[in-house]
Design a protein around this motif. Structure first.
Motif, PDB file in Angstrom:
ATOM      1  N   GLN A  76       0.833  -1.199   0.000  1.00  0.00           N
ATOM      2  CA  GLN A  76       0.000   0.000   0.000  1.00  0.00           C
ATOM      3  C   GLN A  76       0.869   1.251   0.000  1.00  0.00           C
ATOM      4  OE1 GLN A  76      -2.887   0.250   3.177  1.00  0.00           O
ATOM      5  NE2 GLN A  76      -3.047   2.467   2.980  1.00  0.00           N
ATOM      6  N   TYR A  77       1.924   1.265   0.801  1.00  0.00           N
ATOM      7  CA  TYR A  77       2.764   2.447   0.945  1.00  0.00           C
ATOM      8  C   TYR A  77       3.861   2.538  -0.117  1.00  0.00           C
ATOM      9  CZ  TYR A  77       0.412   2.734   5.397  1.00  0.00           C
ATOM     10  OH  TYR A  77      -0.546   2.818   6.359  1.00  0.00           O
ATOM     11  N   PHE A  78       4.230   1.412  -0.683  1.00  0.00           N
ATOM     12  CA  PHE A  78       5.309   1.378  -1.674  1.00  0.00           C
ATOM     13  C   PHE A  78       4.888   0.552  -2.892  1.00  0.00           C
ATOM     14  CE2 PHE A  78       6.988   1.318   2.692  1.00  0.00           C
ATOM     15  CZ  PHE A  78       7.520   2.594   2.748  1.00  0.00           C
ATOM     16  N   PRO A  79       3.771   0.929  -3.567  1.00  0.00           N
ATOM     17  CA  PRO A  79       3.286   0.107  -4.689  1.00  0.00           C
ATOM     18  C   PRO A  79       4.241   0.087  -5.880  1.00  0.00           C
ATOM     19  CG  PRO A  79       2.115   2.205  -4.627  1.00  0.00           C
ATOM     20  CD  PRO A  79       2.962   2.132  -3.375  1.00  0.00           C
ATOM     21  N   TYR A  80       5.051   1.124  -5.990  1.00  0.00           N
ATOM     22  CA  TYR A  80       6.000   1.201  -7.110  1.00  0.00           C
ATOM     23  C   TYR A  80       7.080   0.133  -7.006  1.00  0.00           C
ATOM     24  CZ  TYR A  80       7.848   4.134  -3.353  1.00  0.00           C
ATOM     25  OH  TYR A  80       8.227   4.603  -2.131  1.00  0.00           O
ATOM     26  N   LEU A  81       7.276  -0.438  -5.815  1.00  0.00           N
ATOM     27  CA  LEU A  81       8.281  -1.500  -5.662  1.00  0.00           C
ATOM     28  C   LEU A  81       7.851  -2.781  -6.360  1.00  0.00           C
ATOM     29  CD1 LEU A  81       9.405  -1.037  -1.944  1.00  0.00           C
ATOM     30  CD2 LEU A  81      10.582  -0.307  -4.023  1.00  0.00           C
ATOM     31  N   ASP A  84       3.413  -1.364  -9.503  1.00  0.00           N
ATOM     32  CA  ASP A  84       2.008  -0.950  -9.565  1.00  0.00           C
ATOM     33  C   ASP A  84       1.920   0.574  -9.482  1.00  0.00           C
ATOM     34  OD1 ASP A  84      -0.699  -0.540  -9.398  1.00  0.00           O
ATOM     35  OD2 ASP A  84      -1.000  -1.750  -7.602  1.00  0.00           O
ATOM     36  N   PHE A  85       1.713   1.204 -10.620  1.00  0.00           N
ATOM     37  CA  PHE A  85       1.602   2.662 -10.685  1.00  0.00           C
ATOM     38  C   PHE A  85       0.180   3.103 -11.026  1.00  0.00           C
ATOM     39  CE2 PHE A  85       6.042   1.729 -11.536  1.00  0.00           C
ATOM     40  CZ  PHE A  85       6.698   2.654 -10.746  1.00  0.00           C
ATOM     41  N   THR A  86      -0.760   2.165 -11.102  1.00  0.00           N
ATOM     42  CA  THR A  86      -2.108   2.467 -11.585  1.00  0.00           C
ATOM     43  C   THR A  86      -2.799   3.549 -10.773  1.00  0.00           C
ATOM     44  OG1 THR A  86      -2.260   0.164 -12.271  1.00  0.00           O
ATOM     45  CG2 THR A  86      -4.301   1.431 -12.262  1.00  0.00           C
ATOM     46  N   GLN A  87      -3.033   3.298  -9.481  1.00  0.00           N
ATOM     47  CA  GLN A  87      -3.756   4.265  -8.665  1.00  0.00           C
ATOM     48  C   GLN A  87      -2.932   5.539  -8.459  1.00  0.00           C
ATOM     49  OE1 GLN A  87      -5.398   2.797  -4.994  1.00  0.00           O
ATOM     50  NE2 GLN A  87      -6.261   4.772  -4.450  1.00  0.00           N
ATOM     51  N   LEU A  88      -1.621   5.388  -8.339  1.00  0.00           N
ATOM     52  CA  LEU A  88      -0.754   6.552  -8.171  1.00  0.00           C
ATOM     53  C   LEU A  88      -0.857   7.478  -9.384  1.00  0.00           C
ATOM     54  CD1 LEU A  88       1.423   8.080  -6.591  1.00  0.00           C
ATOM     55  CD2 LEU A  88       3.123   6.573  -7.639  1.00  0.00           C
ATOM     56  N   SER A  89      -0.777   6.920 -10.592  1.00  0.00           N
ATOM     57  CA  SER A  89      -0.875   7.757 -11.793  1.00  0.00           C
ATOM     58  C   SER A  89      -2.277   8.336 -11.946  1.00  0.00           C
ATOM     59  CB  SER A  89      -0.459   6.982 -13.040  1.00  0.00           C
ATOM     60  OG  SER A  89      -1.334   5.914 -13.275  1.00  0.00           O
ATOM     61  N   LEU A 100      -9.324  15.768  -5.856  1.00  0.00           N
ATOM     62  CA  LEU A 100      -8.529  15.269  -4.726  1.00  0.00           C
ATOM     63  C   LEU A 100      -8.324  13.762  -4.840  1.00  0.00           C
ATOM     64  CD1 LEU A 100      -9.990  17.131  -1.624  1.00  0.00           C
ATOM     65  CD2 LEU A 100      -7.731  17.392  -2.640  1.00  0.00           C
ATOM     66  N   PRO A 101      -7.102  13.307  -4.558  1.00  0.00           N
ATOM     67  CA  PRO A 101      -6.853  11.855  -4.560  1.00  0.00           C
ATOM     68  C   PRO A 101      -7.628  11.179  -3.433  1.00  0.00           C
ATOM     69  CG  PRO A 101      -4.797  13.094  -4.553  1.00  0.00           C
ATOM     70  CD  PRO A 101      -5.891  14.066  -4.307  1.00  0.00           C
ATOM     71  N   ARG A 106      -3.491   2.352  -2.934  1.00  0.00           N
ATOM     72  CA  ARG A 106      -2.093   2.427  -3.373  1.00  0.00           C
ATOM     73  C   ARG A 106      -1.811   3.719  -4.120  1.00  0.00           C
ATOM     74  NH1 ARG A 106      -0.882  -3.729  -5.404  1.00  0.00           N
ATOM     75  NH2 ARG A 106      -1.527  -4.710  -3.466  1.00  0.00           N
ATOM     76  N   GLY A 107      -2.516   4.765  -3.728  1.00  0.00           N
ATOM     77  CA  GLY A 107      -2.409   6.024  -4.440  1.00  0.00           C
ATOM     78  C   GLY A 107      -1.431   7.001  -3.825  1.00  0.00           C
ATOM     79  N   LEU A 108      -1.603   8.256  -4.223  1.00  0.00           N
ATOM     80  CA  LEU A 108      -0.686   9.321  -3.848  1.00  0.00           C
ATOM     81  C   LEU A 108      -0.606   9.528  -2.337  1.00  0.00           C
ATOM     82  CD1 LEU A 108       1.223  11.478  -4.936  1.00  0.00           C
ATOM     83  CD2 LEU A 108      -0.742  13.021  -5.098  1.00  0.00           C
ATOM     84  N   PHE A 109      -1.751   9.512  -1.658  1.00  0.00           N
ATOM     85  CA  PHE A 109      -1.748   9.698  -0.201  1.00  0.00           C
ATOM     86  C   PHE A 109      -0.876   8.631   0.470  1.00  0.00           C
ATOM     87  CE2 PHE A 109      -6.003  12.075   0.739  1.00  0.00           C
ATOM     88  CZ  PHE A 109      -5.527  13.174   0.055  1.00  0.00           C
ATOM     89  N   SER A 110      -1.074   7.392   0.081  1.00  0.00           N
ATOM     90  CA  SER A 110      -0.326   6.290   0.690  1.00  0.00           C
ATOM     91  C   SER A 110       1.163   6.369   0.376  1.00  0.00           C
ATOM     92  CB  SER A 110      -0.887   4.948   0.235  1.00  0.00           C
ATOM     93  OG  SER A 110      -2.215   4.810   0.683  1.00  0.00           O
TER      94      SER A 110
END
Length: 174
Positions: A76-81, A84-89, A100-101, A106-110
């Protein structure tokens, strides 16, 4: 055994609050301390409080990171590891459009929370190394690293707080 479980439950329940209060105190009073290569022989109460409350904050930084990444929550906190960039992007693109996010997931807030936790640990680790190398030529290097990590932590804490407030305002408006 029950006491340990109860202590862990209290720690997990209040560690965020303790971390916030300790961080605010340490940041707020950091301008009042006079430490360079080592604690002075006539160190002020602010110096001593910064050192020992900083060590306590360091314990909270590690326990907070551990309790937040166990049980698979690190994704959840490090999805890019895990790529997984879906929710973040989606959150970043939505932010560009004024949306607002979402909190959680797994998004920007997390991701901001994850980076903030890592910086909190970095501040604690560099502060500990500064403390352990007192009096040596390395102490000033660790002091510099500690200041840099603390500045990064402050920036991400402010972003985290602004996101939390914006989410709260959005929640109230609904």
């Amino acid at each position: 055994m029950k006491m340990l479980a109860k202590f862990r439950e209290v720690l997990e329940t209040y560690q965020h609050l303790f971390a916030i209060l300790l961080s605010l105190f340490l940041i707020g009073t950091s301008g009042w301390i006079m430490m360079g290569r080592a604690l002075r022989a006539n160190a002020s109460v602010w110096d001593w409080l910064h050192v020992y409350l900083g060590l306590l904050a360091g314990v909270f930084s590690v326990t907070m990171l551990v309790t937040n990444v166990v049980r698979g929550q690190w994704r959840q906190y490090f999805p890019y590891l895990v790529g997984d960039f879906t929710q973040l992007s989606n959150d970043v693109c939505g932010l560009k459009r004024g949306k607002l996010p979402l909190a959680g997931g797994r998004g920007l807030f997390s991701v901001i929370e994850g980076i903030c936790m890592l910086l909190f640990v970095a501040v604690a680790a560099t502060g500990l190394m500064w403390f352990l190398t007192q009096g040596s030529s390395e102490a000033l290097n660790w002091r510099s690293y500690h200041h840099s990590a603390a500045h990064g932590f402050i920036v991400f804490m402010v972003i985290h707080a602004l996101f939390a407030l914006s989410h709260l305002l959005d929640f109230i408006r609904r």
